[in-house]
Design a protein around this motif. Structure first.
Motif, short mmCIF file in Angstrom:
data_model
loop_
_atom_site.label_atom_id
_atom_site.label_comp_id
_atom_site.label_asym_id
_atom_site.label_seq_id
_atom_site.Cartn_x
_atom_site.Cartn_y
_atom_site.Cartn_z
N SER A 11 -19.72 72.82 16.74
CA SER A 11 -19.31 72.89 18.14
C SER A 11 -20.45 73.46 18.96
N PHE A 12 -20.59 72.94 20.19
CA PHE A 12 -21.61 73.47 21.11
C PHE A 12 -21.03 74.53 22.04
N ASP A 13 -19.77 74.86 21.88
CA ASP A 13 -19.14 75.90 22.70
C ASP A 13 -19.73 77.25 22.32
N PRO A 14 -20.37 77.98 23.25
CA PRO A 14 -20.96 79.27 22.89
C PRO A 14 -19.95 80.27 22.33
N CYS A 29 -29.57 75.21 26.73
CA CYS A 29 -28.65 74.69 27.74
C CYS A 29 -27.94 75.78 28.52
N TYR A 30 -28.02 77.02 28.04
CA TYR A 30 -27.33 78.12 28.70
C TYR A 30 -28.30 79.27 28.97
N ALA A 171 -22.07 73.24 29.72
CA ALA A 171 -21.81 73.56 31.12
C ALA A 171 -22.60 74.82 31.46
N GLY A 172 -23.91 74.69 31.36
CA GLY A 172 -24.76 75.86 31.51
C GLY A 172 -25.78 75.74 32.62
N ALA A 173 -26.65 76.76 32.68
CA ALA A 173 -27.70 76.83 33.69
C ALA A 173 -29.08 76.81 33.06
N GLY A 174 -29.16 76.45 31.77
CA GLY A 174 -30.44 76.41 31.08
C GLY A 174 -31.29 75.23 31.51
N ARG A 191 -33.17 66.99 31.10
CA ARG A 191 -33.55 68.09 31.98
C ARG A 191 -32.44 68.40 32.98
N ASN A 192 -32.17 69.69 33.15
CA ASN A 192 -31.27 70.14 34.20
C ASN A 192 -32.07 70.15 35.51
N PRO A 193 -31.78 69.24 36.42
CA PRO A 193 -32.61 69.13 37.64
C PRO A 193 -32.48 70.33 38.55
#
Length: 498
Positions: A11-14, A29-30, A171-174, A191-193
């Motif tokens: 799972s990718f859920d932190p 990603c976070y 659903a992160g800010a990384g 990439r997170n723009p």
């Protein structure tokens, strides 16, 4: 394009991720309140938090958040998101939940004790006060990742707090966001723009290539840019080739031999010491694991805060034989050694067998896959076992608790980890470890852990052998991969390719 094993992803859920690969993905990603300094993981720096204040007694932490951190949706990260994220870990109480819950937060008190005072101010009242470094290191763990509250709530089903959706999404800010995943095949990050300091590469694709030889061939052909799981021999071959470069980092992962104290043969202090003097540590590191594993005789690998680096033992078979003679162990006394067949354990097990044969013990090797060996040790059915252990979070308490604490050796004991699995219970060592975890003065706490390591080395029924080094091979024109001491400390955002 990165070639590596991907078959451990669950799972990718932190709040649930507890395996190497998914933790590494989450780390890109976070973001968390605090994070390890890329140049020295033992030092913490602000991540989403620009600054923080800690009460001298460890009972309250106040974090002041940066205004420029943005989720992949474009929404700014707020203290409400951070409070929601930590409370979510506590409520779900999945495998990594104990990292946050150990300070006394529960589903009943977390909303009152972890709260946003305004959009940029987060307050944590700690029911079980601890040293600031201890709390902060736990908040830097993957479980401390900040999720986008609005996105997670929008995808919640019933009372799962978005757990089902986050298992296969981020659903992160990384610097990156997860855009595609197929189990045991590939992971794609884009990439997170909206990220502050955007990633250099627009896309990272990780391919599941379990065979190191196949990884080496793909790297040579230019079909992948980075190979993550090459053997020591393959790395040695690349080291002299100017087309390729190697990057490495010490890991918080140890390899050790456990002696099950349920067996009278293995309980005598002289027997425990004999095994520690019998092993050819330097020979194993030099001939079997060059570049990939180094000698480490403490339960704290060198990269962890508080590690002392002492090496009190070396290969001395005469001394080991003398110790066995004092115990009255007859030559040819049988003993079994469980080990995983994956490299490098299989080769190391054979060296251990030969080392112990040289002092008069007849070792029967019991091979199995990793899951089988872990199951046998969790069921406490081993005599000797060659095992690996990775720190759950980047603080000395993680490994001290695992190796030193066993408050109840019964089948319903609360800590069914390393010490419990080998029926090892030393009440004085247990108490000293717990006291170190409660010490709020950081200097005294690290001094306590230093003393704890030396006592453990002298008496505990574990032969601490090696500490892992992560090594990645980079193809022509590729640079910038930063490997971390824990999987979620590894960074992709600085990778470049020319």
């Amino acid at each position: 394009m990165v070639a590596r094993r991907l078959d451990d992803i669950t799972s990718f859920d932190p709040a649930e991720s507890y395996e190497f690969t998914n933790n590494e993905i989450d780390g890109n990603c976070y973001r968390r309140l605090v994070a390890p300094d890329p140049d020295d993981a033992r030092r913490l720096v602000g991540d989403v938090a620009a600054a923080w204040d800690a009460a001298p007694d460890g009972s309250r932490f106040t974090f002041h958040l940066r205004p420029d951190v943005t989720f992949a949706t474009g929404r700014p990260v707020t203290a409400d998101d951070a409070a929601f994220s930590l409370a979510r870990v506590v409520r779900l109480d999945r495998a990594p939940g104990f990292i946050i819950r150990q300070f006394g937060w529960t589903a009943d008190n977390v909303d009152r004790l972890i709260r946003a005072e305004d959009a940029r101010t987060l307050v944590l009242d700690v029911p079980r006060p601890a040293a600031a470094g201890y709390v902060l290191h736990c908040l830097s763990a993957n479980a401390g990742s900040i999720v986008d509250r609005d996105t997670v709530r929008a995808h919640a089903v019933g009372d799962d707090l978005g757990r089902g959706w986050l298992a296969r999404h981020t659903a992160g800010a990384g610097p990156y966001r997860l855009t595609a995943f197929e189990a045991s095949d590939h992971v794609t990050l884009e990439r997170n723009p909206h990220a502050a300091g955007p990633a250099r590469m627009a896309r990272i694709v990780l391919r599941h290539v379990p065979d190191p030889s196949a990884q080496r061939l793909l790297l040579a052909r230019g079909d992948v840019d980075i190979a993550r799981d090459l053997t020591a021999d393959q790395l040695a071959g690349l080291a002299g080739d100017p087309r390729f470069s190697l990057v490495s980092a010490a890991q918080a992962t140890s390899l050790y031999v456990a002696m099950n104290q349920a067996h009278a043969l293995l309980r005598a202090p002289d027997m425990i010491a004999a095994l520690k003097w019998a092993i050819d540590y330097d020979g194993i590191a030099a001939w079997l694991t060059p570049r990939t594993w180094d000698v480490c005789q403490s339960f704290l690998p060198s990269c962890l805060p508080g590690a002392i680096g002492d090496r009190p033992y070396h290969h001395d078979p005469d001394r080991a034989r003398a110790l066995l003679a004092r115990v009255g162990v007859a030559r040819g006394t049988p003993v079994t050694l469980d080990f995983a067949t994956a490299a490098p354990s299989a080769d190391i097990a054979q060296v251990i067998q030969a080392n112990l044969a040289a002092i008069g013990l007849a070792v029967t090797l019991i091979p199995g896959d990793q899951r089988q060996v872990i199951t046998r040790t969790r069921q406490r059915r081993h005599q000797l076992a060659l095992m690996g252990w990775g720190a759950d979070y980047f603080d000395p308490n993680s490994n001290a608790q695992a190796f030193c604490e066993n408050p109840d050796d019964g089948e319903d004991g609360p800590l069914k980890i390393v010490a419990w699995r080998s029926h090892y219970r030393d009440p004085a060592l247990d108490a000293a470890s717990r006291a170190a975890g409660r010490e709020t003065d950081e200097a005294r706490r690290l001094a306590d852990y230093a003393a704890l390591q030396r006592r453990f080395m002298a008496t505990a029924p574990f032969v601490m052998l090696l500490q892992q080094n992560a090594v990645a091979a980079l193809g022509p024109g590729v640079a910038g991969l930063r490997l971390g001491a824990l999987p979620d400390f590894t960074r992709y955002g600085t990778i470049t390719r020319h």
